[in-house]
Design a protein around this motif. Sequence first.
Motif, PDB file in Angstrom:
ATOM      1  N   PHE A   1       0.827  -1.205   0.000  1.00 50.41           N
ATOM      2  CA  PHE A   1       0.000   0.000   0.000  1.00 50.41           C
ATOM      3  C   PHE A   1       0.859   1.252   0.000  1.00 50.41           C
TER       4      PHE A   1
ATOM      5  N   GLU B   1      -1.891   6.906  -7.002  1.00 48.42           N
ATOM      6  CA  GLU B   1      -2.715   5.770  -6.562  1.00 48.42           C
ATOM      7  C   GLU B   1      -2.537   5.473  -5.072  1.00 48.42           C
TER       8      GLU B   1
ATOM      9  N   LYS C   1      -4.589  10.790  -7.029  1.00 50.71           N
ATOM     10  CA  LYS C   1      -5.027   9.808  -8.034  1.00 50.71           C
ATOM     11  C   LYS C   1      -3.836   9.293  -8.834  1.00 50.71           C
TER      12      LYS C   1
ATOM     13  N   PHE D   1       0.729   5.455   0.982  1.00 51.28           N
ATOM     14  CA  PHE D   1       0.029   6.511   1.690  1.00 51.28           C
ATOM     15  C   PHE D   1       0.422   7.869   1.121  1.00 51.28           C
TER      16      PHE D   1
ATOM     17  N   HIS E   1     -11.320  12.063   0.092  1.00 53.95           N
ATOM     18  CA  HIS E   1     -12.097  10.878   0.456  1.00 53.95           C
ATOM     19  C   HIS E   1     -13.237  10.648  -0.535  1.00 53.95           C
TER      20      HIS E   1
ATOM     21  N   GLY F   1     -15.552   7.939   6.735  1.00 48.80           N
ATOM     22  CA  GLY F   1     -14.435   7.708   5.814  1.00 48.80           C
ATOM     23  C   GLY F   1     -13.340   8.743   5.978  1.00 48.80           C
TER      24      GLY F   1
ATOM     25  N   ASP G   1      -3.519   4.811  -1.199  1.00 47.22           N
ATOM     26  CA  ASP G   1      -4.553   3.980  -0.577  1.00 47.22           C
ATOM     27  C   ASP G   1      -5.155   4.616   0.669  1.00 47.22           C
ATOM     28  N   ALA G   2      -4.517   5.666   1.177  1.00 45.44           N
ATOM     29  CA  ALA G   2      -5.013   6.442   2.317  1.00 45.44           C
ATOM     30  C   ALA G   2      -4.303   7.785   2.252  1.00 45.44           C
TER      31      ALA G   2
ATOM     32  N   LEU H   1     -11.753   9.751  -4.200  1.00 44.23           N
ATOM     33  CA  LEU H   1     -10.960   8.528  -4.337  1.00 44.23           C
ATOM     34  C   LEU H   1     -11.526   7.355  -3.537  1.00 44.23           C
ATOM     35  N   ASN H   2     -12.495   7.636  -2.675  1.00 41.39           N
ATOM     36  CA  ASN H   2     -13.098   6.610  -1.831  1.00 41.39           C
ATOM     37  C   ASN H   2     -12.044   5.835  -1.029  1.00 41.39           C
ATOM     38  N   ILE H   3     -11.158   6.608  -0.399  1.00 44.07           N
ATOM     39  CA  ILE H   3     -10.118   6.036   0.457  1.00 44.07           C
ATOM     40  C   ILE H   3     -10.229   6.664   1.840  1.00 44.07           C
ATOM     41  N   PRO H   4      -9.707   6.001   2.869  1.00 46.31           N
ATOM     42  CA  PRO H   4      -9.719   6.629   4.190  1.00 46.31           C
ATOM     43  C   PRO H   4      -8.771   7.834   4.211  1.00 46.31           C
TER      44      PRO H   4
END
Length: 193
Positions: free
Chosen positions: A4, A131, A128, A6, A147, A169, A133-134, A150-153
């Motif tokens: 992942f 890429e 984006k 960050f 959030h 989120g 992940d948080a 990208l629909n990530i925490p």
Amino acid sequence: MREFRFGIDIDGTVTCPTSLLPHINKQFGCNLVLDDIKEYDLTKAFPVKEEEFYEWYRQAEATIYETSPAVEHAKMILLELQQRFELYYISARGKNVQDCTVQWFEREEIPYDHIELIGSHHKIETAKKFEVDAFFEDKHDNAVGIHEELNIPVFLFDTPYNREPIPEGVIRVKSWQEANEWINKLFPLKEIV
């Protein structure tokens, strides 16, 4: 290989959110403390013309960044996180302070895999592109936008200037230690079978 990646803001997230205040107080004869800063726009906290403030800021920017203290426990937690995650710093700082920013990370021994200074608070496209992940942020609208897009925490580091409501989120945290607890819940270590 670390699975992942960050995305991490620098100012007010890795650096102490009070970093600017001694410089502002000295330049403008104020006695501001963090609780006086209720909006991200610092010019709302004391009587100053925006043009005057930003002209001073441009001149003082490198000195401010060079002397900013790291947030308590940031180094320790980030060293731990780098064992499992790629650390990509995405900051509104401009390219003009790239050298002093990298030097600060080296001097403070804060781990990084990449530092991207975009010169704008619009971080969604960069997050984006890499890429992530948080994301870790202190600016409320950035946290919410990243959030939602990208629909990530997104971990929002709590300060008096970002206390508007947040959607599920976006996770408000008071410290890197608390952020790390959430990371361990959301990104648990996989057991090797």
